[in-house]
Design an enzyme around this catalytic site. Structure first.
Site, mmCIF file in Angstrom:
data_model
loop_
_atom_site.group_PDB
_atom_site.id
_atom_site.type_symbol
_atom_site.label_atom_id
_atom_site.label_comp_id
_atom_site.label_asym_id
_atom_site.label_seq_id
_atom_site.Cartn_x
_atom_site.Cartn_y
_atom_site.Cartn_z
ATOM 1 N N ASP A 166 0.847 -1.193 0.000
ATOM 2 C CA ASP A 166 0.000 0.000 0.000
ATOM 3 C C ASP A 166 0.888 1.252 0.000
ATOM 4 O O ASP A 166 1.771 1.382 0.843
ATOM 5 C CB ASP A 166 -0.875 -0.063 1.277
ATOM 6 C CG ASP A 166 -1.947 0.988 1.316
ATOM 7 O OD1 ASP A 166 -2.389 1.433 0.241
ATOM 8 O OD2 ASP A 166 -2.362 1.360 2.437
ATOM 9 N N HIS A 167 0.639 2.146 -0.922
ATOM 10 C CA HIS A 167 1.417 3.407 -1.020
ATOM 11 C C HIS A 167 2.921 3.160 -1.033
ATOM 12 O O HIS A 167 3.673 3.753 -0.253
ATOM 13 C CB HIS A 167 1.063 4.368 0.126
ATOM 14 C CG HIS A 167 -0.322 4.897 0.020
ATOM 15 N ND1 HIS A 167 -0.691 5.874 -0.874
ATOM 16 C CD2 HIS A 167 -1.452 4.547 0.671
ATOM 17 C CE1 HIS A 167 -1.985 6.116 -0.769
ATOM 18 N NE2 HIS A 167 -2.473 5.321 0.162
ATOM 19 N N ASP A 188 2.992 4.647 -5.332
ATOM 20 C CA ASP A 188 2.382 5.949 -5.096
ATOM 21 C C ASP A 188 3.356 7.039 -5.543
ATOM 22 O O ASP A 188 4.187 7.508 -4.770
ATOM 23 C CB ASP A 188 2.030 6.102 -3.614
ATOM 24 C CG ASP A 188 1.368 7.444 -3.324
ATOM 25 O OD1 ASP A 188 1.267 8.270 -4.252
ATOM 26 O OD2 ASP A 188 0.958 7.656 -2.169
ATOM 27 N N GLU A 198 -1.139 5.855 -8.609
ATOM 28 C CA GLU A 198 -1.960 6.917 -8.004
ATOM 29 C C GLU A 198 -1.757 8.252 -8.701
ATOM 30 O O GLU A 198 -0.641 8.642 -9.026
ATOM 31 C CB GLU A 198 -1.630 7.065 -6.510
ATOM 32 C CG GLU A 198 -2.450 8.179 -5.858
ATOM 33 C CD GLU A 198 -2.354 8.239 -4.345
ATOM 34 O OE1 GLU A 198 -2.203 7.171 -3.720
ATOM 35 O OE2 GLU A 198 -2.443 9.353 -3.799
ATOM 36 N N HIS A 212 -7.445 9.771 4.195
ATOM 37 C CA HIS A 212 -7.100 8.666 5.103
ATOM 38 C C HIS A 212 -7.468 9.050 6.535
ATOM 39 O O HIS A 212 -7.347 10.211 6.922
ATOM 40 C CB HIS A 212 -5.591 8.397 5.079
ATOM 41 C CG HIS A 212 -5.125 7.712 3.832
ATOM 42 N ND1 HIS A 212 -4.085 8.178 3.072
ATOM 43 C CD2 HIS A 212 -5.551 6.577 3.214
ATOM 44 C CE1 HIS A 212 -3.887 7.353 2.043
ATOM 45 N NE2 HIS A 212 -4.763 6.383 2.107
ATOM 46 N N GLY A 213 -7.874 8.080 7.320
ATOM 47 C CA GLY A 213 -8.188 8.350 8.731
ATOM 48 C C GLY A 213 -9.628 8.816 8.881
ATOM 49 O O GLY A 213 -10.440 8.688 7.961
ATOM 50 N N GLY A 251 -9.075 5.535 1.751
ATOM 51 C CA GLY A 251 -9.748 6.261 2.836
ATOM 52 C C GLY A 251 -11.158 5.755 3.071
ATOM 53 O O GLY A 251 -12.076 6.547 3.320
ATOM 54 N N ASN A 266 -10.244 0.695 0.071
ATOM 55 C CA ASN A 266 -9.246 0.448 1.117
ATOM 56 C C ASN A 266 -9.759 0.858 2.493
ATOM 57 O O ASN A 266 -10.257 1.978 2.663
ATOM 58 C CB ASN A 266 -7.990 1.274 0.846
ATOM 59 C CG ASN A 266 -7.253 0.830 -0.400
ATOM 60 O OD1 ASN A 266 -7.716 -0.024 -1.122
ATOM 61 N ND2 ASN A 266 -6.096 1.421 -0.629
ATOM 62 N N THR A 317 -8.072 2.411 9.054
ATOM 63 C CA THR A 317 -8.346 3.011 10.369
ATOM 64 C C THR A 317 -9.524 2.358 11.096
ATOM 65 O O THR A 317 -9.479 2.171 12.314
ATOM 66 C CB THR A 317 -8.616 4.523 10.187
ATOM 67 O OG1 THR A 317 -7.515 5.080 9.448
ATOM 68 C CG2 THR A 317 -8.740 5.235 11.517
HETATM 69 P P1 13P Z 1 -8.452 4.519 6.041
HETATM 70 O O1 13P Z 1 -7.388 4.349 7.064
HETATM 71 O O2 13P Z 1 -9.043 5.883 6.074
HETATM 72 O O3 13P Z 1 -9.490 3.458 6.103
HETATM 73 O O4 13P Z 1 -7.737 4.416 4.612
HETATM 74 C C1 13P Z 1 -7.091 3.234 4.236
HETATM 75 C C2 13P Z 1 -6.354 3.388 2.974
HETATM 76 O O5 13P Z 1 -6.730 4.104 2.078
HETATM 77 C C3 13P Z 1 -5.122 2.592 2.793
HETATM 78 O O6 13P Z 1 -4.407 2.997 1.685
#
Ligand code: 13P
Length: 289
Positions: free
Chosen positions: A85-86, A106, A136, A178-179, A209, A230, A233
């Site tokens: 991821d990223h 990313d 991305e 994100h978050g 996110g 995705n 959090t």
């Molecule tokens: P969240 O933590 O907001 O769920 O996002 C996860 C995400 O996009 C991982 O790349």
């Protein structure tokens, strides 16, 4: 079942108008909870690993060993992809070497020409190994493991340029963060998503996110071409709340309550419940049958 590239499962999802969840992992409990839920619900699944989480778990080889071991021991039969991821440019090569079945480069913080050049090189390297690759365009807002984005909407022309490089799926910023979303969040830009999908056609799109996006927005995003969502959090929040409850109820002081297998059990169940809820919302339940 062995790890598979995420390409086929996402092409199927796009055609069937549902989304496959990417759930980020942090340790054995996380991984086991997500895999067991996917198996119970007969859903394909993508295990996401940020560079920070990979380091935390000991390194990419340790992650691959743990996941492959669980697939075998738990007799997981649904399609599972292990996805960086990223990823940074170097991180992508490390994961290809370690045995990941999918990577994300990313390059959104580079000028578009540099993003294109680096993505082009990684597409060739990944495809040579049968590994799928996500790119991305337009950064995702908020912060995840030190990766900070401002949340701007992607330029549909730039999306088309990166889509044409042969990437398997594309993350494009559409106001997602994100978050936890702030109370003054304006929501997803469906206008941008619609314009991107018109330019990129059948290419599966990725919504980062996923935590805290209202169900109606998730459904609309899927209608407009999102095939991978995705979530990170939300599992962390549910795990921590359930663990807090365990200690607040003084369960650690009961007989053998200090046993880590007991301490971690409520959090494990909480992750399972969160993953189930998301798979039902995304429409991926039963799609691995
Ligand atoms: P969240 O933590 O907001 O769920 O996002 C996860 C995400 O996009 C991982 O790349």
């Amino acid at each position: 079942m062995y790890l598979v590239s995420a390409k086929d499962m996402l092409v199927k999802a796009k055609a069937g108008r549902y989304a496959v969840g990417q759930f980020n992992i942090n340790n054995l409990e996380w991984t086991k909870a997500i895999l067991m839920t996917a198996e119970e619900l007969k859903s394909p699944v993508i295990l996401g690993v940020s560079e920070g989480a990979g380091k935390y778990m000991g390194g990419y080889n340790a992650v691959v060993g743990m996941v492959n071991g669980l697939l075998k021991d738990l007799k997981i039969s649904v399609p599972v992809a292990l996805h960086l991821d990223h990823g940074s440019f170097e991180g992508c090569y490390k994961c290809l070497d370690a045995g990941f079945s999918s990577i994300m480069f990313d390059g959104s913080h580079y000028p578009i020409d540099e993003n294109v050049a680096k993505t082009t090189e990684l597409v060739a390297a990944a495809h040579k190994m049968g590994v799928s690759i996500e790119a991305e365009v337009g950064s995702i807002g908020g912060e995840e493991d030190g990766v900070i984005g401002m949340g701007e909407c992607a330029d549909p022309e730039e999306c088309k340029r990166v889509a044409d490089l042969g990437v398997d799926f594309l993350a494009a910023g559409i106001g997602n963060i994100h978050g936890v979303y702030p109370p003054n969040w304006k929501g997803l830009s469906f206008e941008t998503l619609d314009a991107i999908q018109k330019k990129t056609g059948i290419l599966p799109l990725v919504l980062h996110g996923g935590t805290g996006i209202p169900a109606d927005m998730i459904k609309k995003a899927i209608e407009l071409g999102v095939s991978k969502i995705n979530v990170n959090t939300e599992c962390q929040i549910s795990f921590t709340a359930a663990t807090r409850e365990y200690f607040e109820a003084n369960k650690d002081k009961a007989s053998k309550g200090f046993d880590p297998r007991k301490v971690l059990a409520p959090g494990f169940e909480a992750i399972k419940a969160t993953v189930k809820e998301k798979m039902e919302l995304f429409g991926s339940v039963g799609k691995a049958e």
